[in-house]
Design an enzyme around this catalytic site. Sequence first.
Site, short mmCIF file in Angstrom:
data_model
loop_
_atom_site.label_atom_id
_atom_site.label_comp_id
_atom_site.label_asym_id
_atom_site.label_seq_id
_atom_site.Cartn_x
_atom_site.Cartn_y
_atom_site.Cartn_z
N HIS A 133 63.25 32.81 3.51
CA HIS A 133 63.83 34.00 2.87
C HIS A 133 62.77 35.09 2.72
O HIS A 133 61.59 34.81 2.55
CB HIS A 133 64.38 33.66 1.48
N ASP A 185 58.17 31.33 3.96
CA ASP A 185 59.45 30.84 3.49
C ASP A 185 60.55 31.46 4.36
O ASP A 185 60.37 32.55 4.90
CB ASP A 185 59.62 31.27 2.03
N ASP A 201 61.63 25.56 3.58
CA ASP A 201 63.07 25.71 3.80
C ASP A 201 63.40 26.31 5.16
O ASP A 201 64.55 26.60 5.44
CB ASP A 201 63.72 26.52 2.67
N HIS A 261 60.53 35.77 -4.93
CA HIS A 261 61.63 36.73 -5.08
C HIS A 261 61.53 37.53 -6.37
O HIS A 261 62.27 38.51 -6.54
CB HIS A 261 62.98 36.01 -5.04
#
Length: 348
Positions: free
Chosen positions: A194, A192, A281, A157
């Site tokens: 996200h 991931d 995740d 991120h």
Amino acid sequence: MKAIFDERQLLHDPERYFRRGAYIPHPEQPQRAVLIRDMLARNGFPIEQPRDFGLDIVKRVHDPDYVDFWKDAHERFRAEAGDAEAIPTYHPGHRPGRRSSSIYGQLGWYTTDTSTPLTAGTWEAVYWSAQTAIEAAERICGGERMVYGLSRPPGHHAMREAANGFCFFNNAAIAAEALRRKYSRVAVLDIDTHTGNGTLDIFYERADVFVCSLHVDPDVYPTYYLGYPDETGEGEGEGATLNLILDPGAGEDVILGRFREGLAAIRAFGAEALVVSLGFDMAMDDPLSVVKMTGKGFDTMAREIVRMKLPTTLIQEGGYLGPSLSDNAEIYLTASRDELAAATTRKV
């Protein structure tokens, strides 16, 4: 298959951050890395420390002033604020993207996130997390087929000049930049749950690094704003970004179907080496998950990535303190090792 890890990565130890109107315990805890480290040891993976490569590659990925800021940021904050918690609260505005329809997304659009608190050990942790990624990539440049970098804090991120979503330095982007010294075309595959919004930001106008991010729809799920299907790169990078969207509640078959679209796109790009932003995740019992990935699915992903036959750097991203974190890491990494061994046997 070797793993790279440095104990100094455990020194970043945030207590809490502000999320959806309330302070919550911070989910990005040192124990995440401890669980995976101990699993690696139990399963006989060699765990080696990274060398110190300095900040040259980090500053090729991030704005140099941004990198240097973190060196003494905690000490400067303490000098001004005493024992107050170093959670960022003043923000100058937003970066390119689009406004989410979610109230949580709109609140973030007009402010920003508070997920990167400073602690006394933050600088050392993020520095050695980046060195872990560089070491893993350098081993690939030296001829190893696959190396796992247990980077913590995570990185995907982190944008060129902004921390975001628990991430300070973008370890996957740093690994890709390190690989570029040997390979002319590198792909980053982000699995991931996200959006790999920082990786998108860093490489969006580059044609030499293909970024494929598989993630939950950013209109309704963090990190919001970036990672929509029509975002395909700009300028020289047009066509070198692919966002594969999952709806909340997506099951394993859907996830794997979209994942295979990503593998096909990486082949079409002609990648000579691969970085995997490896998040666990997506697991259905992960505290941050809204999809239904299983250990069997992680096994499948691992084996199909090995079958790409690309020199591959695995960089740890998400995966939080749910019941299956260590199990899913074990499943993925042992499947990768077994598939590599099988490929070697077939050659013989």
